[in-house]
Design an enzyme around this catalytic site. Structure first.
Site, PDB file in Angstrom:
ATOM      1  CG  ASP A  95      26.631  49.475  20.133  1.00 28.76           C
ATOM      2  OD1 ASP A  95      27.563  49.975  20.799  1.00 28.76           O
ATOM      3  OD2 ASP A  95      26.821  48.600  19.271  1.00 28.76           O
ATOM      4  CG  HIS A  96      28.862  48.407  23.819  1.00 29.84           C
ATOM      5  ND1 HIS A  96      28.622  48.266  22.471  1.00 29.84           N
ATOM      6  CD2 HIS A  96      29.448  47.254  24.218  1.00 29.84           C
ATOM      7  CE1 HIS A  96      29.053  47.080  22.072  1.00 29.84           C
ATOM      8  NE2 HIS A  96      29.554  46.445  23.110  1.00 29.84           N
ATOM      9  CG  ASP A 160      32.040  44.573  19.906  1.00 29.23           C
ATOM     10  OD1 ASP A 160      31.761  45.161  20.964  1.00 29.23           O
ATOM     11  OD2 ASP A 160      31.561  43.465  19.592  1.00 29.23           O
ATOM     12  NE  ARG A 448      31.889  36.720  24.295  1.00 28.64           N
ATOM     13  CZ  ARG A 448      32.829  37.535  23.835  1.00 28.64           C
ATOM     14  NH1 ARG A 448      33.058  38.677  24.430  1.00 28.64           N
ATOM     15  NH2 ARG A 448      33.568  37.182  22.817  1.00 28.64           N
ATOM     16  CB  SER A 643      41.387  41.848  25.870  1.00 28.37           C
ATOM     17  OG  SER A 643      41.951  42.908  26.608  1.00 28.37           O
ATOM     18  NE  ARG A 645      40.562  45.601  28.716  1.00 28.28           N
ATOM     19  CZ  ARG A 645      40.202  44.729  29.667  1.00 28.28           C
ATOM     20  NH1 ARG A 645      40.760  44.767  30.849  1.00 28.28           N
ATOM     21  NH2 ARG A 645      39.271  43.833  29.432  1.00 28.28           N
TER      22      ARG A 645
END
Ligand code: SF4
Length: 755
Positions: A95-96, A160, A448, A643, A645
């Protein structure tokens, strides 16, 4: 694509027993959050596990969900685990990576072409390891999860931050990094510090223009972007039960904007209706049997202040529609005050674009409410004054709203339907403008609105509101328009005052779809080949990291002494680097390029001790690596915040950094370093940070007897021949020491799978 009803039934069977045991243990009534977490503990644990904000506890999630951008590294790592299949049901959602430009069909085709190698990799790795694969165009991860996989009482992790959307169906759903997803898919438990609990009591009933979106916009205004940190929000009360299931999803979705770990609602009739309407009557029937256990105890909701750390109460009958922004989602304006705020703050009042949809707000109810406004305008001969786009959250919703004529209404109004994907919400938006830095305003029904989020332009003032408010403002083309009180006028001088929006929760003819975009994995994936081109610059298969050599580490070069804040963004920058998320070698060229060098106050400029020259951080480190020389990174307080990450830990590991020594760590980053087989160390005496010199060679002693709670010793060999000896602490437990020795946690998992 089916959810596993037997697994859900098994969970519901043990739920009453678990809840009873927890009540006994704590000797008090329980919130819903406590019931669900207790039911998912990986092993029986003592009362201390429930002490909020104190201890880390292991849980067994029911599902893992991954979006295409974050799935790449999670799955590359999972491949190292040596398992034939994932240990828990998992899905990947493309989707991204789809850019919005001209419209759904063309944009999707372009994305398929441009990202072919990534999609092919994700499809093949999913096929091999038993992972459900949702193709590009199938929809946005969180909407697809709500429609297919979320269930009351479940526990899910997802790579996500808006994974939390599934709280709308009574699930505890939490956003995590790829390393956590990899661990759970590999069969390990997942660790969470027991959160604090915020109760949100909803009384009254929504009416008129007020919608679920306005509840979370109001909550964001109350709690601010930090107010939900380390907390789970539990919504309850008669107002909560009156909201549609998808409306609940919208509220939970935007819980991410207040920093909440997650949010959730109690199981109720609205959830049952949504489950039935999305072909899951068997889950609704199973949930009905344990319905009392899928809600908090009565006593909790009668005196919430006793059981929650904080309680907020909102009367929905009095709630005004809100518009939040610009630049932050917690700047909340009731619509009656918004026009004045626009004028006083000098925000551009001309509205350039209105965008509805996204994972936050593209339910059937959302689309029908927005379309009811669009239809009034179309019937009166109006067209949109601003650009207007519609992003359906899934093919199921898109097909159904097209069948029922709503997309046609938007098109008649002048709207453009985009692909079922993230698009403008994540900045994948080729915006039609000749002035990319222009001061301008847009309004979205997304979540956002930080600067640059949607179109990369720091001068774009992005506001957030419900789809129906966005639609009305787009028709007016003016931010100061209040659809509750004002008229719009078209070129022919016709005036229109909107009637209140009307929505339909569930389609009267049921949901329909021709091809939902799902690809089931092979039953036996052993012969499936994973597709990665050897020449790809976006994907690279991982090799296991080498095990510890069994000796103390000698002669490590100081790579950088970072000064001040050093977040995961400083360690592994996002932006253009995101395209290399699946290619560790290439993305490692961003390692620590944002960190400030203590010795010259410059970023990405450190001394190469072998040449005496200054060069980029990755450049210097690659030179050390090529000569077989290890290095050490030194940092300040809360190193690695930001994050989860995993690249921020994998890159130094890959390039040959052996240890990270700091005043203090952000915990997730510290754990990520440990998982990759690195040494994560803290100064026993923080003042020793000052003893580290630019030309130091450093020895780490004590590794042969590496033991929990016992400090290690560092010898700082200064260039003038002098030495300093300092103590450094660590938080490794027995298992984590084994990770270090084996060269990383995955090496241990793989070894165990083979046995
Ligand atoms: S639509 Fe936006 S918020 Fe939702 S998953 Fe995509 S990028 Fe994230």
């Amino acid at each position: 694509m089916a959810f596993d009803i037997e697994m859900i039934k098994a969970l519901y069977k043990k739920l009453p027993l678990k809840v009873e045991a927890a009540r006994k243990l704590l000797n008090r009534p329980l919130t819903l959050t406590e019931k669900i977490l207790y039911a998912h503990l990986s092993e029986p644990i003592p009362k201390i596990a429930f002490e909020r904000q104190k201890s880390y506890v292991d849980f067994n999630p029911d599902r893992v969900a991954m979006q295409d951008a974050t799935a790449q590294m999670a799955l590359l790592q999972f491949m190292q685990a040596g398992r034939p299949k994932v240990a828990v049901p998992s899905t990947v959602h493309c989707d991204h990576l789809i850019q919005a430009k001209t419209g759904a069909v063309k944009d999707l085709n372009e994305a398929l072409d441009k990202n072919k190698e990534v999609f092919d990799f994700l499809a093949s790795v999913s096929n091999k390891y038993g992972i459900g694969f949702w193709k590009p165009g199938a929809g946005i991860i969180h909407q697809v999860i709500l429609e297919n996989y979320a269930f009351p009482g479940g526990l899910m992790i997802g790579t996500d931050s808006h994974t939390v959307n599934a709280g709308g169906l009574g699930m505890i759903a939490i956003g995590v990094g790829g390393a956590d997803a990899c661990d759970v898919m590999a069969g390990l438990a997942w660790e969470l510090k027991f959160p604090k609990l915020i109760g949100v009591k909803l009384t009254g009933k929504l009416s008129g223009w007020a919608s679920s979106k306005d509840i979370i916009l109001k909550v964001a205004g109350i709690l601010t972007v930090k107010g939900g940190t380390n907390a789970i929000l539990e919504y309850f009360g008669p107002g909560a039960d009156s909201l549609s299931c998808t409306g609940k999803g919208t509220i939970c979705n935007m819980g991410a904007e207040i920093g909440a770990t997650t949010s959730l609602f109690c199981y109720d009739q609205k959830m049952a209706v949504y489950l039935q309407g999305t072909s899951r009557s068997d889950i609704a029937a199973a949930a009905d049997e344990v319905a009392d256990h899928l809600r908090g105890d009565k006593e909790v909701y009668e005196s919430p202040a006793t059981y929650f750390d904080e309680v907020i109460e909102i009367n929905l009958s009095e709630l005004e529609p809100h518009i939040n922004g610009p630049f932050t989602p917690d700047l909340a304006w009731p619509i009656s005050k918004f026009a004045q705020a626009v004028k006083e703050n000098g925000w551009p009042s001309k509205l350039e674009v209105g965008l509805i949809g996204s994972c936050t707000n593209s339910s059937y109810e959302d689309i029908t409410r927005a379309a009811s406004i669009a239809k009034q305008a179309v019937d009166a001969g109006f067209k949109t004054a601003s650009e207007f786009t519609i992003t359906p959250g899934s093919e199921l919703v898109r097909y159904t709203v097209e069948r029922d004529g709503y997309l046609n209404t938007f098109e008649k109004m002048g709207g453009v339907v985009l692909a079922n994907a993230c698009g403008p919400c994540i900045g994948q938006w080729a915006r039609h403008t000749t002035e990319p830095n222009k001061l301008n305003s847009i309004i979205t029904s997304f979540n956002r609105n930080f600067a640059k989020r949607n179109d990369g332009n720091a001068n774009t003032h992005a506001f957030v509101a419900s789809p129906e408010i966005v639609t009305a403002l787009a028709l007016a083309g003016d931010l100061t328009f209040n659809p509750l009180t004002d008229f719009i006028t078209n070129e022919s001088g016709i005036k229109l005052k909107f009637k209140e929006p009307e929505g339909i929760e569930m389609p009267a003819k049921g949901f329909a779809v021709e091809d939902a975009g799902y690809q089931a994995p092979a039953i036996d994936g052993s012969s499936v080949n994973i597709i990665v081109s050897a020449t790809s610059d976006r994907l690279q298969l991982l090799d296991p990291f080498a095990a510890w050599e069994g000796s103390n580490l000698k002669g490590l070069k100081l790579l950088i002494k970072a000064k001040g804040k050093c977040t995961t963004d400083h360690i592994s920058m996002a932006g253009p680097w995101l395209k290399y998320r699946g290619h560790l070698d290439n993305i490692s060229n961003n390692m620590l390029i944002g960190a400030l060098n203590y010795y010259n106050d410059k970023t990405d400029n450190v001394k190469n001790q072998l040449t005496g020259k200054y060069d980029t951080v990755p450049g210097v480190q690659r030179d050390y690596k090529s000569k077989g020389i290890g290095s050490i990174v030194v940092g300040d307080e809360n190193y690695g915040e930001g994050s989860s990450r995993e690249h921020a830990a994998m890159e130094p590991r890959f390039l040959g950094v052996r240890a990270v020594l700091v005043k203090s760590f952000a915990r997730i980053h510290e754990t990520n370093l440990k998982k990759q087989g690195m040494l994560a160390l803290t100064f026993a005496n923080k003042a020793d940070y000052d003893k580290i010199k630019e030309d130091d060679s450093i020895d780490i002693e004590g590794l042969i007897s590496f033991t929990p709670n016992i400090s290690l010793t560092l010898i700082l060999n200064h260039i003038d021949g002098s030495k300093d000896e300092i103590k450094v602490n660590h938080t490794y437990n027995e298992q984590q020491i084994e990770w270090f020795k084996a060269g990383g946690a995955l090496n241990i998992i793989r070894a165990n799978v083979k046995v």
